[in-house]
Design a protein around this motif. Sequence first.
Motif, PDB file in Angstrom:
ATOM      1  N   ASN A   1       0.744  -1.194  -0.037  1.00 21.34           N
ATOM      2  CA  ASN A   1      -0.090   0.054  -0.128  1.00 21.34           C
ATOM      3  C   ASN A   1       0.894   1.143   0.096  1.00 21.34           C
ATOM      4  N   THR A   2       1.963   0.944   0.436  1.00 18.78           N
ATOM      5  CA  THR A   2       2.944   2.349   0.566  1.00 18.78           C
ATOM      6  C   THR A   2       3.174   3.242  -0.778  1.00 18.78           C
ATOM      7  N   GLY A   3       2.716   4.380  -0.815  1.00 23.25           N
ATOM      8  CA  GLY A   3       2.946   5.141  -1.820  1.00 23.25           C
ATOM      9  C   GLY A   3       1.704   5.062  -2.878  1.00 23.25           C
ATOM     10  N   ARG A   4       0.770   4.516  -2.553  1.00 18.97           N
ATOM     11  CA  ARG A   4      -0.253   4.069  -3.531  1.00 18.97           C
ATOM     12  C   ARG A   4      -1.525   4.813  -2.928  1.00 18.97           C
ATOM     13  N   SER A   5      -2.151   5.555  -4.027  1.00 15.35           N
ATOM     14  CA  SER A   5      -3.582   6.149  -3.675  1.00 15.35           C
ATOM     15  C   SER A   5      -4.706   5.155  -3.391  1.00 15.35           C
ATOM     16  N   ARG A   6      -4.674   3.991  -3.998  1.00 17.22           N
ATOM     17  CA  ARG A   6      -5.674   3.084  -3.849  1.00 17.22           C
ATOM     18  C   ARG A   6      -5.023   1.856  -3.021  1.00 17.22           C
ATOM     19  N   PRO A   7      -5.438   1.655  -1.822  1.00 16.15           N
ATOM     20  CA  PRO A   7      -4.695   0.208  -1.316  1.00 16.15           C
ATOM     21  C   PRO A   7      -4.746  -0.923  -1.910  1.00 16.15           C
ATOM     22  N   MET A   8      -3.861  -1.897  -1.705  1.00 14.94           N
ATOM     23  CA  MET A   8      -3.934  -2.978  -2.268  1.00 14.94           C
ATOM     24  C   MET A   8      -4.694  -4.092  -1.516  1.00 14.94           C
ATOM     25  N   GLY A   9      -4.947  -3.730  -0.428  1.00 15.23           N
ATOM     26  CA  GLY A   9      -5.667  -4.608   0.569  1.00 15.23           C
ATOM     27  C   GLY A   9      -5.600  -4.176   2.016  1.00 15.23           C
ATOM     28  N   ASN A  10      -6.217  -4.374   3.106  1.00 14.22           N
ATOM     29  CA  ASN A  10      -6.062  -4.071   4.438  1.00 14.22           C
ATOM     30  C   ASN A  10      -6.260  -5.367   5.322  1.00 14.22           C
ATOM     31  N   GLY A  11      -6.141  -5.113   6.575  1.00 16.95           N
ATOM     32  CA  GLY A  11      -6.308  -6.261   7.446  1.00 16.95           C
ATOM     33  C   GLY A  11      -7.874  -6.305   8.079  1.00 16.95           C
ATOM     34  N   VAL A  12      -8.275  -7.432   8.207  1.00 17.01           N
ATOM     35  CA  VAL A  12      -9.762  -7.576   8.757  1.00 17.01           C
ATOM     36  C   VAL A  12      -9.598  -8.261  10.048  1.00 17.01           C
ATOM     37  N   LYS A  13      -9.673  -7.702  11.287  1.00 16.29           N
ATOM     38  CA  LYS A  13      -9.634  -8.510  12.561  1.00 16.29           C
ATOM     39  C   LYS A  13     -10.453  -9.662  12.602  1.00 16.29           C
ATOM     40  N   GLY A  14     -10.316 -10.652  13.254  1.00 16.71           N
ATOM     41  CA  GLY A  14     -11.218 -11.711  13.582  1.00 16.71           C
ATOM     42  C   GLY A  14     -10.861 -12.310  15.167  1.00 16.71           C
ATOM     43  N   GLN A  15     -11.916 -12.458  16.001  1.00 19.18           N
ATOM     44  CA  GLN A  15     -12.037 -13.032  17.277  1.00 19.18           C
ATOM     45  C   GLN A  15     -12.608 -14.462  17.217  1.00 19.18           C
ATOM     46  N   ALA A  16     -11.874 -15.305  18.015  1.00 18.98           N
ATOM     47  CA  ALA A  16     -12.578 -16.711  17.984  1.00 18.98           C
ATOM     48  C   ALA A  16     -12.338 -17.308  19.464  1.00 18.98           C
ATOM     49  N   ALA A  17     -12.806 -18.420  19.727  1.00 21.54           N
ATOM     50  CA  ALA A  17     -12.703 -18.930  21.039  1.00 21.54           C
ATOM     51  C   ALA A  17     -12.658 -20.344  21.045  1.00 21.54           C
ATOM     52  N   LEU A  18     -12.123 -21.116  21.885  1.00 23.54           N
ATOM     53  CA  LEU A  18     -11.954 -22.567  21.775  1.00 23.54           C
ATOM     54  C   LEU A  18     -12.676 -23.013  23.237  1.00 23.54           C
ATOM     55  N   LEU A  19     -13.552 -23.758  23.005  1.00 26.32           N
ATOM     56  CA  LEU A  19     -14.126 -24.245  24.197  1.00 26.32           C
ATOM     57  C   LEU A  19     -13.866 -25.714  24.567  1.00 26.32           C
ATOM     58  N   ALA A  20     -14.174 -26.263  25.607  1.00 30.67           N
ATOM     59  CA  ALA A  20     -13.820 -27.625  25.857  1.00 30.67           C
ATOM     60  C   ALA A  20     -15.294 -28.376  25.727  1.00 30.67           C
ATOM     61  N   TYR A  21     -15.385 -29.064  24.590  1.00 32.96           N
ATOM     62  CA  TYR A  21     -16.613 -29.878  24.509  1.00 32.96           C
ATOM     63  C   TYR A  21     -16.141 -30.894  23.461  1.00 32.96           C
ATOM     64  N   ASP A  22     -16.460 -32.076  23.592  1.00 35.83           N
ATOM     65  CA  ASP A  22     -16.181 -33.347  22.729  1.00 35.83           C
ATOM     66  C   ASP A  22     -17.273 -33.765  22.032  1.00 35.83           C
ATOM     67  N   ALA A  23     -17.042 -33.264  20.603  1.00 34.78           N
ATOM     68  CA  ALA A  23     -18.171 -33.633  19.643  1.00 34.78           C
ATOM     69  C   ALA A  23     -17.446 -33.771  18.407  1.00 34.78           C
ATOM     70  N   ARG A  24     -16.330 -34.547  18.593  1.00 38.78           N
ATOM     71  CA  ARG A  24     -15.422 -34.990  17.544  1.00 38.78           C
ATOM     72  C   ARG A  24     -16.111 -35.919  16.560  1.00 38.78           C
TER      73      ARG A  24
END
Length: 364
Positions: free
Chosen positions: A212-235
Motif C-alpha cells: 500500500n505504501t505510496g499508492r493512492s488506492r490500497p492493495m488490501g487491508n487487515g480485517v480482524k477476527g476473534q474466536a474462542a476454543l471451548l472444551a466440548y467433545d463433539a469429534r
Amino acid sequence: MGYPRKEDITQACVKEQALAIYDLTIRGAGIFGLSIAWIAVQRGAKVQLIDPFGPAAGSSGGVVGALAPHAPEHWNPKKAFQLDSLLMAKGFWADVEAASGASSGYARNGRIQPIADDHALILARKRAQTAQELWQDHALWEVIPATGEDWHPHSPAGFVIRDTLSALVHPRQACQALVAALVAHGVTVKAQGDDAGKVLWATGVAGLEALNTGRSRPMGNGVKGQAALLAYDARGLPQLYADSIHVIPHNDGTVAIGSTSERDFTSGTQTDAMLDDVIAQARAALPVLEDAPVLERWAGVRPRARSRAPMLGAWPDRPGHFIANGGFKIGFGMAPKIAHVMADLLLEDRDEGIPDGFRVDQSF
Ligand SMILES: Cc1cc2nc3c(=O)[nH]c(=O)nc-3n(C[C@H](O)[C@H](O)[C@H](O)COP(=O)(O)OP(=O)(O)OC[C@H]3O[C@@H](n4cnc5c(N)ncnc54)[C@H](O)[C@@H]3O)c2cc1C
C-alpha cells in the motif's frame, strides 16, 4: 584501501555457496508460505523459508479452520478454484501427516446450517439442485428435516441444510504439521536470511501494508477476527454454520467458535466483548455448549486484498519477486490449490492455473 581479509573472503564464499543452492526464498511462514514451500520441496526445489516472527505467528495461528464451500450457485472461477482446493485437501493433509507424523486435524465431516424461514427454505432447495450440477458426485447438498438432536442447531423452518463437502483442519496444528513435514525434508523456518533464487512474499497483512505504501488506492487491508476454543467433545460430528457463526468440532475434544469481522480496530491480537457476543450466539444456537468452559480466546488479522480474492503472481515492478497473499476468510481452504499453482509459476514459469481475478497485475 587494502585487500579483503582472507577470512572475509572465505565467509563470503561460504555464504555465496549457500545462497546458490536455493531455487526459492519464501518470506512468511503462515499457511500460504508453508504450503507453497511444502509443494515446492516435494517437487524437488531447494527452498529456504524465512519468518522473523516464527511459523504461524500471524492469522494462521488460530483455532477455527473451517474448510467450507461457498453457496453452490452463480458459479465463477473463484468458486471453481475453491472447489478444486477443497477436494485436494484430503490428499494434501494426508501427505503432510505422513511426512510429519503429526495431526493437521483434517476431517471431512460435513456441515449443518439452520434455515431461517420459508424464503430461505426455497432458496436452499434450489441450491440442492445447483449443487448437483456444480459439485456433481463429489459431494451432496441436501435439505433435511431438523431432528432436534443435541448437535442440530435450532432451525425456525424445521429443516436444515446438510452438505458433505465441508471439512476442517485445526489451523495451529496444521501449521505445526507442515513445519514438521518440512523439517523432515531438511527445511527449517529461519528468522532471517538473504534473498536467493526467486523470492516469494507470503507475508500476510504486513505484506499488504507494504504494498500500500505510496499508492493512492490500497492493495488490501487487515480485517480482524476473534474466536474462542471451548472444551466440548463433539469429534466426528459435522460443523455448524448459523447466523454467520462457525462452530467447529475439532478431533481433540475441543470446539472452536468464530468469528468477528472488524475493519476498525486498535489491537489485532486482543479479544473483547465482541467475542463474548459470538460465544453467546453460538450457545443460543446450540444449547449443548451452554456450560462448555472457554479454554482460549484468540484474535488475528486476516489479509484481505482489495478484490477480496487471493492475490497471486509475479510482483509487477520487482523482477524475480512474487506475491501470494489475500487469503482473507478462506486461506486454509484455498491453500492446497494455491500451493500447486504457485509452485507451477515459481518452478516452471507456468501461470495458467491462476484465475484472472486472482492475478497480482490486475490489482496494481
Ligand atoms: C479469527 C479468524 C478465523 C478464521 N477462520 C478461517 C477458517 O475457518 N477457514 C479458513 O480457511 N480461513 C480462516 N481464516 C483466515 C486464515 O487464517 C487466513 O486466510 C490465513 O491465515 C492467511 O495466511 P497467510 O499465510 O497469507 O498469512 P499469515 O498467517 O498472516 O502469515 C504471514 C506471515 O508472514 C510473516 N511476516 C510478516 N512480515 C514478514 C517479513 N518481512 N518477512 C518474513 N515474514 C514476515 C508473519 O510473521 C506471518 O507468520 C481465519 C482468520 C481469522 C483471523
